[in-house]
Design an enzyme around this catalytic site. Structure first.
Site, PDB file in Angstrom:
ATOM      1  N   HIS A 172       0.822  -1.209   0.000  1.00 27.24           N
ATOM      2  CA  HIS A 172       0.000   0.000   0.000  1.00 27.24           C
ATOM      3  C   HIS A 172       0.856   1.260   0.000  1.00 27.24           C
ATOM      4  CE1 HIS A 172      -2.463   3.213   1.810  1.00 27.24           C
ATOM      5  NE2 HIS A 172      -3.424   2.672   1.071  1.00 27.24           N
ATOM      6  N   ARG A 184      -8.087   1.525  -9.448  1.00 30.61           N
ATOM      7  CA  ARG A 184      -8.316   0.716  -8.242  1.00 30.61           C
ATOM      8  C   ARG A 184      -9.480   1.330  -7.456  1.00 30.61           C
ATOM      9  NH1 ARG A 184      -2.345   0.335  -8.161  1.00 30.61           N
ATOM     10  NH2 ARG A 184      -1.769  -1.861  -8.030  1.00 30.61           N
ATOM     11  N   ARG A 215     -11.198  -1.512 -12.096  1.00 29.45           N
ATOM     12  CA  ARG A 215     -10.976  -2.811 -11.470  1.00 29.45           C
ATOM     13  C   ARG A 215     -11.951  -2.906 -10.289  1.00 29.45           C
ATOM     14  NH1 ARG A 215      -6.424  -4.977  -8.489  1.00 29.45           N
ATOM     15  NH2 ARG A 215      -6.611  -3.325  -7.002  1.00 29.45           N
ATOM     16  N   GLU A 250      -3.621 -12.676 -12.980  1.00 29.32           N
ATOM     17  CA  GLU A 250      -2.821 -12.584 -11.759  1.00 29.32           C
ATOM     18  C   GLU A 250      -2.488 -13.951 -11.181  1.00 29.32           C
ATOM     19  OE1 GLU A 250      -4.327  -8.719  -9.452  1.00 29.32           O
ATOM     20  OE2 GLU A 250      -5.939 -10.097  -9.951  1.00 29.32           O
ATOM     21  N   GLY A 255      -1.727  -8.584 -13.948  1.00 28.83           N
ATOM     22  CA  GLY A 255      -1.432  -8.015 -12.625  1.00 28.83           C
ATOM     23  C   GLY A 255      -0.122  -8.644 -12.192  1.00 28.83           C
ATOM     24  N   SER A 256       0.963  -8.033 -12.625  1.00 24.46           N
ATOM     25  CA  SER A 256       2.267  -8.694 -12.422  1.00 24.46           C
ATOM     26  C   SER A 256       2.678  -8.728 -10.953  1.00 24.46           C
ATOM     27  CB  SER A 256       3.341  -8.028 -13.276  1.00 24.46           C
ATOM     28  OG  SER A 256       3.268  -6.638 -13.141  1.00 24.46           O
ATOM     29  N   ASN A 257       2.037  -7.888 -10.126  1.00 23.98           N
ATOM     30  CA  ASN A 257       2.355  -7.947  -8.691  1.00 23.98           C
ATOM     31  C   ASN A 257       1.908  -9.299  -8.146  1.00 23.98           C
ATOM     32  OD1 ASN A 257       2.920  -5.255  -9.150  1.00 23.98           O
ATOM     33  ND2 ASN A 257       1.023  -4.513  -8.237  1.00 23.98           N
ATOM     34  N   ASP A 258       0.645  -9.621  -8.400  1.00 17.02           N
ATOM     35  CA  ASP A 258       0.142 -10.900  -7.903  1.00 17.02           C
ATOM     36  C   ASP A 258       0.665 -12.068  -8.726  1.00 17.02           C
ATOM     37  OD1 ASP A 258      -1.468 -10.467  -5.575  1.00 17.02           O
ATOM     38  OD2 ASP A 258      -2.826  -9.309  -6.838  1.00 17.02           O
ATOM     39  N   CYS A 274      -0.778  -4.081 -15.773  1.00 13.89           N
ATOM     40  CA  CYS A 274      -1.014  -2.955 -14.874  1.00 13.89           C
ATOM     41  C   CYS A 274      -0.290  -3.107 -13.532  1.00 13.89           C
ATOM     42  CB  CYS A 274      -2.509  -2.764 -14.637  1.00 13.89           C
ATOM     43  SG  CYS A 274      -3.283  -4.219 -13.922  1.00 13.89           S
TER      44      CYS A 274
HETATM   45  C1  PEP Z   1      -1.326  -6.603  -9.578  1.00  9.81           C
HETATM   46  O1  PEP Z   1      -1.550  -7.582  -8.867  1.00  9.81           O
HETATM   47  O2  PEP Z   1      -0.333  -6.511 -10.321  1.00  9.81           O
HETATM   48  C2  PEP Z   1      -2.241  -5.458  -9.542  1.00  9.81           C
HETATM   49  C3  PEP Z   1      -2.104  -4.471 -10.385  1.00  9.81           C
HETATM   50  O3  PEP Z   1      -3.198  -5.453  -8.580  1.00  9.81           O
HETATM   51  P1  PEP Z   1      -2.919  -5.050  -7.035  1.00  9.81           P
HETATM   52  O4  PEP Z   1      -1.521  -4.552  -6.924  1.00  9.81           O
HETATM   53  O5  PEP Z   1      -3.917  -4.035  -6.681  1.00  9.81           O
HETATM   54  O6  PEP Z   1      -3.120  -6.359  -6.345  1.00  9.81           O
HETATM   55 MG    MG Z   2      -3.443  -7.756  -7.922  1.00 11.95          MG
END
Ligand code: PEP
Ligand code: MG
Length: 811
Positions: free
Chosen positions: A420, A518, A566, A667, A688-691, A740
């Site tokens: 966050h 978001r 989203r 994701e 969602g490359s973070n997840d 994203c």
């Molecule tokens: C992600 O997972 O890459 C993504 C963009 O979503 P968040 O970071 O909100 O989980």
């Molecule tokens: Mg995500």
């Protein structure tokens, strides 16, 4: 100071700037303005002599200085400053007031009532330090202000409280640190008729962002000006050309909070702004021009750029209702330059500064310089955070956002580059270092630090290079980027956005749509209550309206460019933070892997709330005609749940069409592996490359330890291999692919990989839009040139040999 014939009280109209040593800068400046004919609410100053007389004749002066010496033994221990402050403030507050001073103050208050033909007039009581020999008294001057004070007894009590505020832990620390004698700092108090403000704010006779001296910038909100000064609201902005006076631009922010005087109790109360007024201008054009006229006159009088506080009285009519309540040399651009200059001069080189702690670089890349405020909750932040402080905490959550906005930098113990704090600080354009593990322990409240958010390092003290860098205001950077020539790219560049109001700052950046909006920010800030509560209480419409309004704020500004919304993706621990959250959320051991995204939408415990989310989208599209609102679903794990969600959406009137695109976020490994099947259901995917990185490598994206060890890396060949597979299969099945996650905003080589494998669009953070556009243009050019070279080599019968990329795979 000797005590012979020294006035205890002086009326504002008798003061001039030369009186700073006896009444402080604020009071002297009010006198100066009255003298030049400005509409200043009347009042008087309780002089620094009065304070001095009080502490000397009651014999507490020696005691005060002795407490400091005896209590503050370790200059690095914040608790000792707290203890000294507590003892001194108690001592001052409890010492009986000298009758002579009490009489003088009461008499002046009586006279003020008489002059105004009122009884027990409401006054603002403001402290103003007068440091005789201090080169920089500005810090010492940050003492308390009490608004809506009424009656002689309340007034006397607040005067004493202002006096004792000369000894806050921060002020004692500052004077000790700088080697300033506590004995030489005195304090005066201003007592001024309160304006019963309908609207108030600040204005600058120079644009504080761009430094343009040809315009006046007015910022305002409903009610008292405190909300604008403290930064708790995004104010309305009015830009007025000076010659001739003409409004150049108006920006109306969504103003949700106002501070007002309660007519019953007379106390200041914090109230929500009624919804219909939130986006309306807080003042009209006539008032804007009148304020600008005053600003011009004040600047001409002082012969320098000024920072002016203004207020409009609800009990009076135009133009008598307009008041100037404070004016000082402008400090953001001009004088701030000098203040920063002092910092630059005091600053040291990297080699001379101690590194206190390291973490992961996040937020705006650059430097933040300020005093640390260590807090563990938004409530604590609301008590302690001051504009420009470094916010040091374990991890932020959406309730921290108002305090993040006023921070010069953010440091957290926990979290990785997709946490966050990392994502929000970037959006707010604030330097941030996350995952330090021990920041809250090793950084001391009240001490100055430099946060280097490029390298994830926190230095004790001021880094010269950082002080120099902070001379460039942050918004100016955005403007410069926005006006740069924009290259053409085949790959679309989109922007990520969370805080809807921020679109006003970023709307001119070269993006072709919002690739990730978001909605969690709207849920946490504008709504604040758990969606299921609205369902249960039959107030679903309220939820729908607020969510739709947040989305529409963005969609209206950027249309016809699309906004890919989203739908909610809070985890159970985050949903629990919302009002009523405890009731509807379970406690999960691994919320990241738990009940989130699509699994909520189809479940009996959330489905009704999901239907409200769909209705908000429908409202934007059908009722308000915002056909640029598209939808994206998070955390899609299985084919059957995806089918279930689409069915619910259809029942709510949301079905894919020519102008309504539905995307799945990619994701999970499963959606990529089964891309051929998922492609049949949607128009596109957004990675969602973070997840996805978390899922492929099985690493908690918020683990500061794994983050520091370099595990969280989207460029891992396993992640790239699955992304390449997804893009190929999606394209074979007629679906577009976007991305994203944070990756391409931070890693140019990752962005290059994406372009090379033919991604359709890349959605990046606001601060990366312009740079990514240029980068992608250059990569695309490079690809064209390489292809030409390959073709000509092949034509000559000498095909070029290249190593296979690390992500390529033939099963
Ligand atoms: C992600 O997972 O890459 C993504 C963009 O979503 P968040 O970071 O909100 O989980
Ligand atoms: Mg995500």
């Amino acid at each position: 100071m000797s005590q012979t014939k020294k006035p205890l009280v002086l009326w504002f109209e008798t003061l001039r700037n030369t009186d700073v040593p006896i009444v402080g800068g604020k009071n002297a400046s009010l006198g100066e303005m009255i003298h030049s004919g400005m509409p200043v609410p009347p009042g008087f100053a309780v002089t620094a002599y009065a304070y001095e007389k009080f502490i000397e004749q009651t014999l507490i002066a020696e005691k005060i200085y002795k407490i400091i010496k005896e209590t503050v033994k370790d200059p690095n221990d914040p608790k000792q400053y707290d203890a000294a402050s507590k003892k001194i403030r108690e001592l001052i507050d409890k010492t009986p007031m000298l009758e002579e001073i009490a009489n003088a103050v009461k008499l002046a208050y009586k006279e003020l009532n008489k002059r105004l033909n009122l009884k027990n007039v409401f006054v603002a009581v403001r402290s103003s330090a007068t440091a005789e020999d201090l080169p920089d008294a500005s810090f010492a001057g940050q003492q308390e202000t009490y608004l809506n004070v009424k009656g002689p007894d309340d007034l006397l009590e607040k005067v004493v409280k202002c006096w004792s505020s000369l000894f806050t832990p921060r002020a004692i620390f500052y004077r000790n640190e700088k080697g300033f004698a506590h004995e030489k700092v005195f304090i005066s108090v201003g007592v001024q008729k309160m304006v019963n403000s309908r609207a108030a704010g600040v204005m600058f006779t120079i644009n504080p962002v761009t430094g343009n001296t040809d315009e006046i910038v007015i910022e305002g909100n409903y009610g008292l000006g405190e909300t604008v000064v403290s930064g708790v609201v995004n104010p309305d902005d009015f830009f007025v050309n000076k010659n001739p006076l003409k409004i150049r631009e108006k920006r109306f922010a969504k103003k949700t909070i106002q501070y007002l005087r309660d007519p019953e109790t007379g106390k200041t109360v914090h109230l929500d702004v009624p919804e219909e007024k939130q986006k309306a201008p807080c003042i009209n054009d006539e008032e804007v021009i009148k304020l600008a006229e005053l600003a011009k006159l004040i600047e001409a009088h002082y012969k320098k750029a000024m920072d002016i506080e203004w207020a409009i009285d609800k009990d009076l009519s135009f133009p008598k209702n307009i008041f100037v309540v404070q004016a000082r040399p402008e400090t953001v651009w001009s004088a701030k330059g000098m203040e920063t200059q002092t910092k630059v001069e005091e600053g040291k080189n990297k080699e001379e500064l101690k590194v206190v702690v390291k973490g992961l670089a996040a937020g705006k890349r650059g430097y933040g310089v300020g005093v640390a405020t260590v807090v563990f909750s938004p409530d604590e932040a609301s008590e302690k955070m001051k504009k420009g402080d470094i916010l040091v905490t374990d991890m932020t959550n959406p309730d921290f956002v108002p305090f993040m906005k006023i921070a010069s930098a953010i440091v957290t113990d926990k979290g990785g580059v997709t946490s966050h704090a990392a994502i929000v600080s970037r959006e707010l354009s604030i330097p941030c270092v996350v995952g330090t593990e021990t920041g809250t322990k090793v950084m001391k409240p009240g001490k100055e630090y430099t946060v280097d958010s490029r390298n994830g390092i926190i230095y004790e003290g001021i880094l010269r290079e950082a002080a120099e860098a902070t001379m460039t205001p942050k918004a100016a950077e955005t403007i410069v980027m926005a006006t740069d020539p924009v290259p053409v790219t085949a790959t679309k560049i989109l922007m990520n956005l969370g805080v809807p109001e921020k679109i006003a700052d970023y709307k001119d950046l070269p993006f072709e749509g919002i690739g990730l909006m978001r909605t969690e920010f709207i849920l946490a800030s504008a709504i604040g209550t758990h969606p299921m509560h609205f369902v249960e209480t039959g107030e679903g419409e309220k939820f729908v309206d607020k969510l739709a309004e947040g989305v529409a704020t963005v969609a209206r500004v950027i249309q016809p460019r699309p906004v890919v919304v989203r739908l909610s993706d809070f985890k159970t621990n985050e949903y629990r933070e919302l009002k009523g959250g405890d009731k509807y959320e379970i406690a999960e051991e691994n919320p990241m892997l738990g009940w989130r995204g699509c699994s909520r939408y189809i479940s009996k415990w959330y489905q009704k709330a999901f239907r409200l989310e769909c209705q908000a989208i429908k409202k934007c599209r059908t009722e308000w005609g915002l056909k640029n609102v598209w939808v994206m679903l998070p955390m899609v794990r299985t084919l059957w749940e995806a089918e279930g969600v689409l069915k619910i959406m259809k029942e709510e009137g949301l079905e894919r069409s020519r102008d309504f695109k539905v995307w799945f976020m990619a994701e999970t490994p499963s959606i990529a592996i089964m891309a051929d099947e998922f492609s049949k259901m949607v128009d596109g995917f957004s990675i969602g490359s973070n997840d996805m990185t978390q899922g492929i490598l099985m690493i908690d994206r918020d683990s500061e330890r794994l983050g520091q060890m370099g595990y969280f890396d989207e460029r891992d060949p396993a992640v790239k291999r699955i992304i390449a597979h997804l893009i190929r299969v999606a394209h074979e099945n007629g679906c577009t692919v976007s991305i994203c996650g944070e990756g391409p905003s931070n890693l140019p080589d990752f962005a290059e990989f994406l372009v090379r494998i033919g991604i359709d669009s890349i959605s990046v953070n606001n601060d990366a839009v312009a740079a990514t556009k240029k980068l992608v243009a250059s990569i695309e050019q490079k690809i064209i040139l390489e292809r030409l070279a390959e073709q000509s080599a092949a034509a000559c019968g000498r095909p070029l040999k290249k190593p296979a990329p690390d992500w390529e795979w033939t099963p």
